[in-house]
Design an enzyme around this catalytic site. Structure first.
Site, PDB file in Angstrom:
ATOM      1  N   ARG A   1       5.609  -3.087   7.321  1.00 33.34           N
ATOM      2  CA  ARG A   1       6.303  -2.586   6.393  1.00 33.34           C
ATOM      3  C   ARG A   1       7.454  -3.723   6.379  1.00 33.34           C
ATOM      4  NH1 ARG A   1       7.915   2.877   3.495  1.00 33.34           N
ATOM      5  NH2 ARG A   1       6.048   2.539   2.704  1.00 33.34           N
TER       6      ARG A   1
ATOM      7  N   CYS B   1       4.937   7.599  -6.264  1.00 37.48           N
ATOM      8  CA  CYS B   1       4.424   7.658  -4.976  1.00 37.48           C
ATOM      9  C   CYS B   1       5.174   8.359  -3.897  1.00 37.48           C
ATOM     10  CB  CYS B   1       4.704   5.908  -4.575  1.00 37.48           C
ATOM     11  SG  CYS B   1       6.555   5.242  -4.726  1.00 37.48           S
TER      12      CYS B   1
HETATM   13  N1   CP Z   1       4.902   6.056  -0.750  1.00 38.72           N
HETATM   14  C1   CP Z   1       5.425   5.662   0.596  1.00 38.72           C
HETATM   15  O1   CP Z   1       4.972   4.625   0.797  1.00 38.72           O
HETATM   16  O2   CP Z   1       6.024   6.466   1.009  1.00 38.72           O
HETATM   17  P1   CP Z   1       6.892   6.305   2.599  1.00 38.72           P
HETATM   18  O3   CP Z   1       7.963   5.270   2.358  1.00 38.72           O
HETATM   19  O4   CP Z   1       7.236   7.676   3.048  1.00 38.72           O
HETATM   20  O5   CP Z   1       5.754   5.439   3.507  1.00 38.72           O
HETATM   21  N1  NVA Z   2      10.153   1.373  -4.701  1.00 37.38           N
HETATM   22  C1  NVA Z   2      10.102   2.120  -3.366  1.00 37.38           C
HETATM   23  C2  NVA Z   2       8.770   2.711  -2.936  1.00 37.38           C
HETATM   24  C3  NVA Z   2       9.147   3.557  -1.721  1.00 37.38           C
HETATM   25  C4  NVA Z   2       7.671   3.873  -1.187  1.00 37.38           C
HETATM   26  C5  NVA Z   2      10.911   1.363  -2.406  1.00 37.38           C
HETATM   27  O1  NVA Z   2      10.833   0.344  -2.097  1.00 37.38           O
HETATM   28  O2  NVA Z   2      12.033   1.829  -1.685  1.00 37.38           O
END
Ligand code: CP
Ligand code: NVA
Length: 308
Positions: free
Chosen positions: A107, A266
């Site tokens: 991530r 999400c």
């Molecule tokens: N929806 C999602 O990716 O959640 P997190 O940021 O908690 O991983």
């Molecule tokens: N759009 C949000 C999604 C989090 C899972 C972000 O990037 O912060």
């Protein structure tokens, strides 16, 4: 190398197999405790690195639990605590990690970081969210929709709010799974044209409709997300809230969708901002099924990446 970088980069037939595997692996776990191992142990002897340069609850826990259920081992790494956060290049990081682990999930902020990691790694790389896309989330969302309503092909999905990274992966999925997608939000927060064009080039009917009430008419699924994403500057918060307030998903808006429309988010949510608690906890909502399905969908993605 079989990376899972974005939904449009994986063949539709393979995406379908991943969703089907996710569904059957979920069914096979019925009644088991969360910590119980799966009957099959496809990740036995596999080591998985989970790298986070941004906060996470669902992605972190669901990947970690998923690997363990399949018999593998994990290490969770914070980007800041790695040499990556202190000047080591992503290419060198990729080459080094490839000597220790069998699979990498990351991530990160810049999409370029993900792409470079994939380019230089000798092991599969999975996109656990970048500033531009969030493919694992949408695989879980497709699984969730289909569990409740059957095939998503030909259905109408409406996104209300910010044209962000999660929307982008919905656009990728629209092209690959064959559903129609309407974006409703302020022009200043439109999605990148590239995502819209790609979905259209694959035959998806993608519409931009400024009026949220018109947009949700006939919707099978209404989706929203936070008004301020992790990569957005906090200084933009007030402006974004003002722009996005008319696109809040509330009972009045849901009343214009199909009576059996689903609602997705999400998570994490800012309750009573982008969606009201009445909707989030109401009859249309499948938000916690989405969260659960992150686990099952990602297990299937990892198996596909590793060919196990
Ligand atoms: N929806 C999602 O990716 O959640 P997190 O940021 O908690 O991983
Ligand atoms: N759009 C949000 C999604 C989090 C899972 C972000 O990037 O912060």
């Amino acid at each position: 190398m079989t990376h899972f970088l974005d939904i449009h980069k994986t063949d539709p037939a393979e995406l379908r197999n991943i969703i089907d595997t996710a569904k059957s692996m979920k069914a096979a776990r019925a009644g088991k405790l969360r910590g119980a191992l799966d009957d099959d142990q496809p990740l036995k002897n596999h080591m998985v690195a989970l790298i986070f340069e941004k906060p996470s609850t669902r992605t972190r826990v669901s990947f970690d639990v998923g690997v363990r259920q399949m018999g593998g081992q994990t290490m969770v790494l914070s980007g800041k605590e790695m040499q990556l956060g202190h000047g080591e290049t992503i290419a060198d990081t990729a080459r080094v990690l490839s000597r220790y682990v069998d699979l990498i999930m990351i991530r990160t902020f810049e999409e370029q970081t993900l792409l470079e990691l994939a380019e230089y790694a000798d092991v599969p790389v999975i996109n656990g969210l970048t500033d531009r896309t969030h493919p694992c989330q949408i695989m879980a969302d497709i699984q969730t929709f289909e569990e409740h309503r059957g095939p998503i092909a030909g259905k109408k999905v409406v996104w209300s709010g910010d044209g962000n990274n999660v929307f982008a992966s919905f656009a990728h999925a629209a092209g690959q799974f064959g559903f129609d997608l309407t974006f409703t939000g302020p022009a200043q927060l439109d999605p990148e044209q590239e995502f819209v064009d790609l979905a259209r080039s694959k035959g998806s009917n993608v519409l931009i409709e400024r009026d949220p009430v018109k947009a949700v008419q006939g919707a099978d699924l209404v989706v929203t997300d936070t008004w301020v994403s992790m990569h957005d500057p906090q200084s933009a918060r007030e402006r974004r809230h003002n722009q996005l307030r008319p696109y809040q998903v509330n009972d009045d808006l849901m009343a214009h969708a199909k009576p059996d429309a689903l609602f997705m988010h999400c998570l994490p949510a800012h309750r009573d901002e982008e969606a009201t608690s009445a909707v989030m906890d109401g009859k249309h909502s499948v938000i916690f099924d989405e969260a659960e399905n992150r686990l099952h969908a990602q297990k299937a993605v990892m198996r596909w990446c590793l060919g196990v």
